[in-house]
Design a protein around this motif. Structure first.
Motif, mmCIF file in Angstrom:
data_model
loop_
_atom_site.group_PDB
_atom_site.id
_atom_site.type_symbol
_atom_site.label_atom_id
_atom_site.label_comp_id
_atom_site.label_asym_id
_atom_site.label_seq_id
_atom_site.Cartn_x
_atom_site.Cartn_y
_atom_site.Cartn_z
ATOM 1 N N GLY A 43 0.786 -1.482 0.209
ATOM 2 C CA GLY A 43 0.557 0.121 0.024
ATOM 3 C C GLY A 43 0.868 1.460 -0.194
ATOM 4 O O GLY A 43 0.551 2.260 -0.790
ATOM 5 N N PRO A 264 -4.862 3.751 -2.569
ATOM 6 C CA PRO A 264 -4.547 2.003 -1.758
ATOM 7 C C PRO A 264 -4.665 1.967 -0.127
ATOM 8 O O PRO A 264 -5.470 3.381 0.434
ATOM 9 C CB PRO A 264 -2.614 2.421 -2.142
ATOM 10 C CG PRO A 264 -2.651 3.761 -1.870
ATOM 11 C CD PRO A 264 -3.301 4.204 -2.918
ATOM 12 N N ASP A 267 -4.601 4.397 3.302
ATOM 13 C CA ASP A 267 -3.255 6.078 2.404
ATOM 14 C C ASP A 267 -3.654 7.523 3.276
ATOM 15 O O ASP A 267 -4.792 6.842 4.568
ATOM 16 C CB ASP A 267 -4.782 6.281 1.160
ATOM 17 C CG ASP A 267 -3.952 7.361 0.303
ATOM 18 O OD1 ASP A 267 -2.752 6.807 -1.022
ATOM 19 O OD2 ASP A 267 -4.117 8.726 0.835
ATOM 20 N N PRO A 298 -8.203 -0.474 0.122
ATOM 21 C CA PRO A 298 -8.335 0.890 -0.484
ATOM 22 C C PRO A 298 -9.662 1.377 -0.802
ATOM 23 O O PRO A 298 -10.560 0.625 -0.671
ATOM 24 C CB PRO A 298 -7.471 -0.018 -2.259
ATOM 25 C CG PRO A 298 -7.360 -1.255 -1.548
ATOM 26 C CD PRO A 298 -7.939 -1.874 -0.118
ATOM 27 N N ARG A 311 -10.470 -3.345 -4.979
ATOM 28 C CA ARG A 311 -9.017 -4.254 -4.767
ATOM 29 C C ARG A 311 -8.873 -4.618 -6.079
ATOM 30 O O ARG A 311 -9.722 -4.695 -7.072
ATOM 31 C CB ARG A 311 -9.367 -5.220 -3.657
ATOM 32 C CG ARG A 311 -10.539 -5.685 -3.843
ATOM 33 C CD ARG A 311 -11.210 -7.278 -2.333
ATOM 34 N NE ARG A 311 -12.051 -7.723 -2.708
ATOM 35 C CZ ARG A 311 -12.392 -9.299 -3.083
ATOM 36 N NH1 ARG A 311 -10.829 -9.759 -2.939
ATOM 37 N NH2 ARG A 311 -13.299 -9.667 -3.105
#
Length: 344
Positions: A43, A264, A267, A298, A311
């Motif tokens: 990520g 991602p 985040d 995400p 995803r």
């Protein structure tokens, strides 16, 4: 004081967060932001890539770690972040002792008394003095020396020594999927007050508008300490977001709608703030962290508002879960964005 609506604040954040990309290298992106959430290694590589100059790949981001420009460690809140060697040292100067105190009870529960910790440090310095090691290799060395690493002891010891400024996660192993534990160079800040002011400025510059509560949550430092640092940041601008006082760096300017953006897992768009209500509804936040298990999915943004999760399963079709209502045209744009996601 400039008054900003929630929509205006989100659009300004989208630009300060560099979610439209930038002209910066991966190392410059992280240096500008001070640190980026790094609990999930894939990520954070993607978070850096999307904020970097056009055509930046995950291999480019890994290369910055391999070159020693970027590191990954536990500088705040007992959480992994990607940062630079210098900024890691500056952060740990202020947070290290607090983090060790906070973990003292757990260390005792694991049976990691001073004798065990000292023995583990000796092994760590000896083995890493020769070459960086994978986690498994270091744990095997500790076990060979009679230091138990099961039931979380190994992880706790690694984090303990990283918080002490001895080690960090650095270059990637040959597999390209895990980092090597590496001895940390000594980078004690020459001027701690200036170093903390730079941390505060970087946090605000890369995430503003932000509130004092956001800054305190992100750093976990006392308000008195932070307020002194804030007072020394000359270009900090105070604004109002829906009536709440917030800070930015530079002038507040109008911004256009940002359209569809994918971010991602873990985040900073979500985790960079104490109050996430500006970008996600309670229902959406629950979907981002199912069962409140601490694992952030995400996110799909539409003009900065989180509307769903997504995803990309390996060798399978993308999976998109839209939680908030969106028009059919927007749904098509979301599907196209996920299908063309370039970062694996």
């Amino acid at each position: 004081m400039v008054e900003l609506s929630a929509e205006q604040a989100r659009r300004m954040r989208w630009h300060t967060q560099l979610l439209g990309g930038s002209s910066l290298t991966p190392a410059e992106v992280v240096r500008r932001a001070v640190a980026l959430q790094g609990q999930d290694l894939p990520g954070v590589l993607r978070a850096i890539a999307i904020r970097s100059r056009a055509e930046t790949t995950l291999a480019d981001v890994r290369a910055a770690f391999d070159a020693g420009e970027l590191v990954r460690s536990w500088p705040m809140r007992g959480t992994l972040f990607a940062t630079t060697p210098e900024q890691l040292a500056a952060l740990l100067h202020f947070t290290g002792e607090r983090l060790h105190r906070a973990a003292a009870r757990r260390r005792s529960e694991l049976g990691l008394d001073d004798r065990v910790v000292d023995a583990a440090r000796e092994v760590l310095l000896r083995e890493l003095g020769s070459q960086p090691l994978t986690r498994a290799e270091l744990l095997a060395n500790w076990e060979a020396a009679g230091i138990a690493t099961t039931e979380g002891r190994g992880y706790h010891l690694i984090a303990h020594f990283a918080i002490a400024g001895l080690v960090h996660w650095g270059a990637f192993a040959d597999s390209g999927t895990e980092q090597l534990l590496t001895l940390s160079p000594a980078h004690e800040p020459a001027d701690p007050d200036a170093a903390l002011a730079a941390v505060v400025r970087g946090y605000v510059s890369a995430r503003g508008p932000v509130t004092e509560a956001d800054l305190a949550w992100w750093t976990k430092l006392p308000l008195g300490v932070l307020r002194r640092a804030v007072a020394s940041v000359d270009d900090l601008v105070t604004v109002s977001v829906d009536g709440a006082t917030a800070w930015m760096i530079g002038e507040a300017t109008s911004a256009e709608a940002s359209g569809v953006t994918l971010v991602p897992a873990f985040d900073e768009w979500i985790l960079g703030y104490a109050d996430r209500s500006l970008v996600a509804s309670p229902r959406m936040l629950a979907a981002l962290v199912p069962g409140n298990n601490g694992v952030f999915r995400p996110a799909v943004l539409v003009d900065g508002v989180v509307v769903g999760t997504w995803r990309m399963p390996r060798d399978k079709q993308p999976v998109v879960d839209i939680v908030e209502k969106v028009p059919a045209r927007t749904r098509s744009a979301i599907d196209a964005a996920v299908a063309s996601w370039p970062h694996g």
